[in-house]
Design an enzyme around this catalytic site. Structure first.
Site, PDB file in Angstrom:
ATOM      1  N   HIS A 156       0.836  -1.219   0.000  1.00  0.00           N
ATOM      2  CA  HIS A 156       0.000   0.000   0.000  1.00  0.00           C
ATOM      3  C   HIS A 156       0.865   1.261   0.000  1.00  0.00           C
ATOM      4  O   HIS A 156       0.436   2.315   0.467  1.00  0.00           O
ATOM      5  CB  HIS A 156      -0.950   0.046   1.201  1.00  0.00           C
ATOM      6  N   SER A 277      13.975  21.410 -15.346  1.00  0.00           N
ATOM      7  CA  SER A 277      12.729  22.138 -15.566  1.00  0.00           C
ATOM      8  C   SER A 277      13.066  23.476 -16.200  1.00  0.00           C
ATOM      9  O   SER A 277      14.104  24.073 -15.906  1.00  0.00           O
ATOM     10  CB  SER A 277      12.029  22.345 -14.228  1.00  0.00           C
ATOM     11  N   LYS A 283      15.312  21.470 -10.307  1.00  0.00           N
ATOM     12  CA  LYS A 283      14.694  20.190 -10.638  1.00  0.00           C
ATOM     13  C   LYS A 283      15.570  19.244 -11.443  1.00  0.00           C
ATOM     14  O   LYS A 283      16.338  19.648 -12.297  1.00  0.00           O
ATOM     15  CB  LYS A 283      13.417  20.440 -11.434  1.00  0.00           C
ATOM     16  N   GLU A 290       9.436   8.146 -16.635  1.00  0.00           N
ATOM     17  CA  GLU A 290       8.035   8.564 -16.804  1.00  0.00           C
ATOM     18  C   GLU A 290       7.529   8.223 -18.201  1.00  0.00           C
ATOM     19  O   GLU A 290       6.399   7.770 -18.378  1.00  0.00           O
ATOM     20  CB  GLU A 290       7.900  10.066 -16.566  1.00  0.00           C
TER      21      GLU A 290
END
Ligand code: ARG
Length: 457
Positions: A156, A277, A283, A290
């Site tokens: 979980h 970024s 970043k 992804e």
């Protein structure tokens, strides 16, 4: 040469209709297989006395020359020729002249396209299997480099128990092995030669289909000409196996994305696999992971395209079937690219042992170990579960730690507790004490290493 079927037609086809229906922009990938199939077919026609042996030889020599050009990238596909078959046929006619007109005897594009697609799948799926093994080796090496590291595992996405990082990595190796198994299954089932089934009913000419089967190295010859030209199960099975594999890629990448967050901070994905970024200078984004996760949607979509394409098609060949190619090619090409990317990702992935160690400090990780300590002393599972629940709650409520409890305090929770229970509260002890087959203990992981080294090397 123009079209295979020109004489029946009065006028020329609409140019927009041509543009809409031509497949050469993508089925050019099948060109080499079209030549290989043609060489075997011509040889059989010659051996069976259906065409002169001299013509069969000319055809084979011409197709070999064309094949060489295709392999070296020198073959020029003509976009005005409908598909791969007409491109090869035209090139052959240019190369050897009239003898080329005998090649298409006792075959049709309906059986030929299935042959080309099966040969493509056999080659590319076998290559994919090799690439999976490369990725497995890269993960195995990564696991071996970090064999000592103990980390939290999650259910979980909540901290659950401690495991060896290597054990977690070997779970990926298992998943990938099943992916190979599915591809191998698909390969065995598709390894039958459809050529010679012709349009759908076979031929009146005295062909020897089994000879072609042998020449091309297929395991068997298809038994039913109608099924031969209608069957696309092998494409759906291939993409289905790839879809399952892409799901595995997605889950692996999701782990890495989570582990690379500043909150987890377990790993550092190499800069070569990240981007920054445009607005936030701090970043470092795990884009490749992804995108791999995202491409799962592409592969699932392709599988769905194929399933819907085939549903409701009457036997036998229908032109709809031309559209089986883009989803197959895209799936194969994307999956092969992602396999290579993942291999590099694991080669360059850095682990942060100190950061991971900080996260292993929570005593809750040992709840099951403590429960099993009581069970070994004869306590029932239910009573042990309740006891440890109270123990952990008690410590949490009072802000204390189990290691700091005295024997007397421990015995208040259960008389079977002794001071030695506190020895369990160490990451190394927790993993080492696991005994069951396939567990995370270093012995079990060492056994897995040995197994995979044998399988993969
Ligand atoms: N381009 C076609 C395909 O991919 C080749 C077979 C065409 N056969 C036909 N009867 N029109 O399916």
């Amino acid at each position: 040469m123009g079209k295979f079927w020109g004489s029946r037609f009065d006028g020329s086809t609409d140019s927009l209709a041509d543009e809409f229906s031509f497949s050469i922009s993508y089925d050019c990938r099948l060109a080499l297989y079209d030549c290989i199939g043609g060489i075997a077919h011509a040889r059989m026609l010659g051996e069976c006395g259906i065409i002169p042996k001299s013509d069969a030889k000319k055809i084979a020599a011409g197709l070999k020359r064309i094949g060489k050009k295709i392999e070296s990238g020198q073959f020029k596909f003509d976009p005005r020729e409908e598909d791969v078959h007409s491109n090869i046929q035209s090139a052959l006619k240019k190369d050897i002249g009239a003898a080329a007109d005998r090649l298409h005897t006792a075959r049709s594009r309906n059986d030929l396209i299935v042959l080309d697609m099966k040969l493509y799948c056999l080659v590319e799926l076998n290559l994919t299997i090799e690439m999976i093994s490369d990725l497995q080796r890269s993960i195995l090496e990564f696991a071996k480099r970090h064999r000592e590291i103990i980390m939290p595992a999650y259910t979980h996405l909540q901290s659950a128990q401690l495991v060896l990082l290597a054990h977690h990595m070997l779970a990926y190796v298992e998943m990938l092995e099943r992916d190979k198994g599915r591809l191998k299954d698909a390969i065995v089932r598709m390894d039958t030669n459809p050529l010679g089934s012709c349009a759908l009913s076979g031929s009146t000419l005295p062909t020897d289909r089994k000879m072609v089967t042998e020449l091309l190295g297929f395991l068997a010859t298809t038994n039913n000409s109608i099924d031969s030209v209608s069957d696309r199960d092998f494409i759906i099975e291939s993409v289905s196996a790839l879809a399952m594999m892409s799901m595995h890629f997605s889950r692996m990448c999701e782990d890495l994305i989570v582990w690379a967050t500043s909150e987890f901070n377990f790993v550092d994905i190499d800069w070569s696999m990240c981007t920054g970024s445009s607005i936030m200078p701090h970043k470092k984004n795990p884009d490749i992971c992804e995108l791999i996760r995202g491409e799962t949607g592409t592969i699932y979509g392709n599988l769905n395209k194929l399933l819907v394409l085939l549903k409701g098609l009457p036997l036998t060949y229908n032109r709809d079937l031309q559209l089986d190619k883009p989803p197959l090619f895209e799936s194969v090409e994307k999956m092969q690219l992602m396999l290579q990317l993942l291999e590099k990702l694991f080669q360059t992935l850095k682990v942060k042992p100190d950061q991971i160690a900080i996260q292993t400090g929570n005593e809750s990780f040992y709840s099951v170990d403590i429960m099993e300590y009581l069970i070994q002393k004869g306590v029932t599972y239910r009573e042990a579960h309740d006891t440890v629940g109270k123990l952990i709650k008690g410590c949490l409520d009072q802000g204390g730690r189990i290691v700091d409890l005295t024997e007397a305090q421990l015995k208040k929770y259960h008389p079977k507790f002794a001071a030695d229970v506190k020895k369990l509260l160490k990451p190394e002890i927790s993993v080492k004490r696991k005994k069951s087959y396939g567990s995370t203990s270093p012995t079990s992981v060492a056994r897995q290493f040995k197994y995979w080294e044998k399988i993969l090397n």
